[in-house]
Enzyme design. Sequence first.
Site, PDB file in Angstrom:
ATOM      1  N   SER A  80     -77.561  -2.032  -4.754  1.00 30.95           N
ATOM      2  CA  SER A  80     -76.169  -2.443  -4.602  1.00 30.95           C
ATOM      3  C   SER A  80     -75.750  -3.664  -5.300  1.00 30.95           C
ATOM      4  O   SER A  80     -75.961  -3.538  -6.616  1.00 30.95           O
ATOM      5  CB  SER A  80     -75.784  -2.773  -3.025  1.00 30.95           C
ATOM      6  OG  SER A  80     -74.708  -2.790  -2.807  1.00 30.95           O
ATOM      7  N   ASP A 213     -74.825   8.357   0.454  1.00 33.13           N
ATOM      8  CA  ASP A 213     -74.483   7.001   0.360  1.00 33.13           C
ATOM      9  C   ASP A 213     -72.907   6.733   0.502  1.00 33.13           C
ATOM     10  O   ASP A 213     -72.164   7.336  -0.115  1.00 33.13           O
ATOM     11  CB  ASP A 213     -74.822   6.445  -1.096  1.00 33.13           C
ATOM     12  CG  ASP A 213     -74.513   4.881  -1.111  1.00 33.13           C
ATOM     13  OD1 ASP A 213     -73.594   4.295  -0.640  1.00 33.13           O
ATOM     14  OD2 ASP A 213     -75.404   4.333  -1.995  1.00 33.13           O
ATOM     15  N   HIS A 241     -77.034   4.180   1.759  1.00 33.97           N
ATOM     16  CA  HIS A 241     -77.168   3.319   0.826  1.00 33.97           C
ATOM     17  C   HIS A 241     -78.336   2.265   0.913  1.00 33.97           C
ATOM     18  O   HIS A 241     -78.519   1.657   0.024  1.00 33.97           O
ATOM     19  CB  HIS A 241     -75.721   2.173   1.323  1.00 33.97           C
ATOM     20  CG  HIS A 241     -75.504   1.261   0.115  1.00 33.97           C
ATOM     21  ND1 HIS A 241     -75.131   1.503  -1.140  1.00 33.97           N
ATOM     22  CD2 HIS A 241     -75.330  -0.113   0.230  1.00 33.97           C
ATOM     23  CE1 HIS A 241     -74.834   0.549  -1.834  1.00 33.97           C
ATOM     24  NE2 HIS A 241     -75.025  -0.500  -1.123  1.00 33.97           N
TER      25      HIS A 241
END
Length: 281
Positions: A80, A213, A241
């Site tokens: 991320s 995700d 995610h």
Amino acid sequence: MAGCGPVILLIHGMAGSSRTWLEVMRLLACDYTVIAPDLLGHGESAKPIADYSLGAYASGLRDLLVGALGIESATLVGQSLGGGVAMQLAYQHPELCERLVLVGSGGLGREVSPVLRAMALPGAEYLMPVLFPRFARRAGERVIAFFHDRGVRAPHIAEVWSAYASLTETPNRHAFVRTVRAVIDPGGQTVSARDRLYLAEAVPTLIVWGDRDDIIPVAHAHAAHELLPGSRLEIFEGAGHFLHVEQPLRFADLLRDFVEHSEPAQRDATSFREMLLARVS
């Protein structure tokens, strides 16, 4: 920090901490030196009024690796926000990057979760004490403990809850807002590495994403893979995610395979300059 062997740096995402990597670290520490810091403003690290840009994070990691630990290069793994930081570190200090692993990474397209876009709105910080009250953290922890004691495991939910719980503390909220606004505006992500991905052509690169995700779309993985023809793309079916938490064994095996079957990049300032000049010409 754990283990012994080639160095792997694990960089967590926004509102996360080094704890997100604990299971992966356990699986890799038998073969590698694994380092998972808390970024500034996250986890147990300080949360000052400071620069929370990708460049500042990259410089901090350079100081950690080279200055504090005496490590000259590593495989950079970023999830991320951590993916954006890893790319920035590889860009600012190319000699440090042996390999690059992007996990549900930011910085590869405009699209991002509406919740994060909302957190970038003016005045959002004044609503956060209402949205993230301390009593909710206490109640949530009791619920999580109840299900944990009965053997119920939901890694994705636990990871989201950990991020939520961290934002019930005032210093964490302030650091979070500064971090969000450094990379996101109400329209989406404001920082993109896509125009500089060509600089990673000489670096073994692994792109990993979950096909479910809901924070950063899997389309970003395919777009980055097209811009880096020599990269390796792996999509985890059924994962979201936080695929490294949802499927830690598969992720650790994939990372080990990637490291063992790729040669570390050998880059210095001269070769990096040549790549930049070639692109300009």
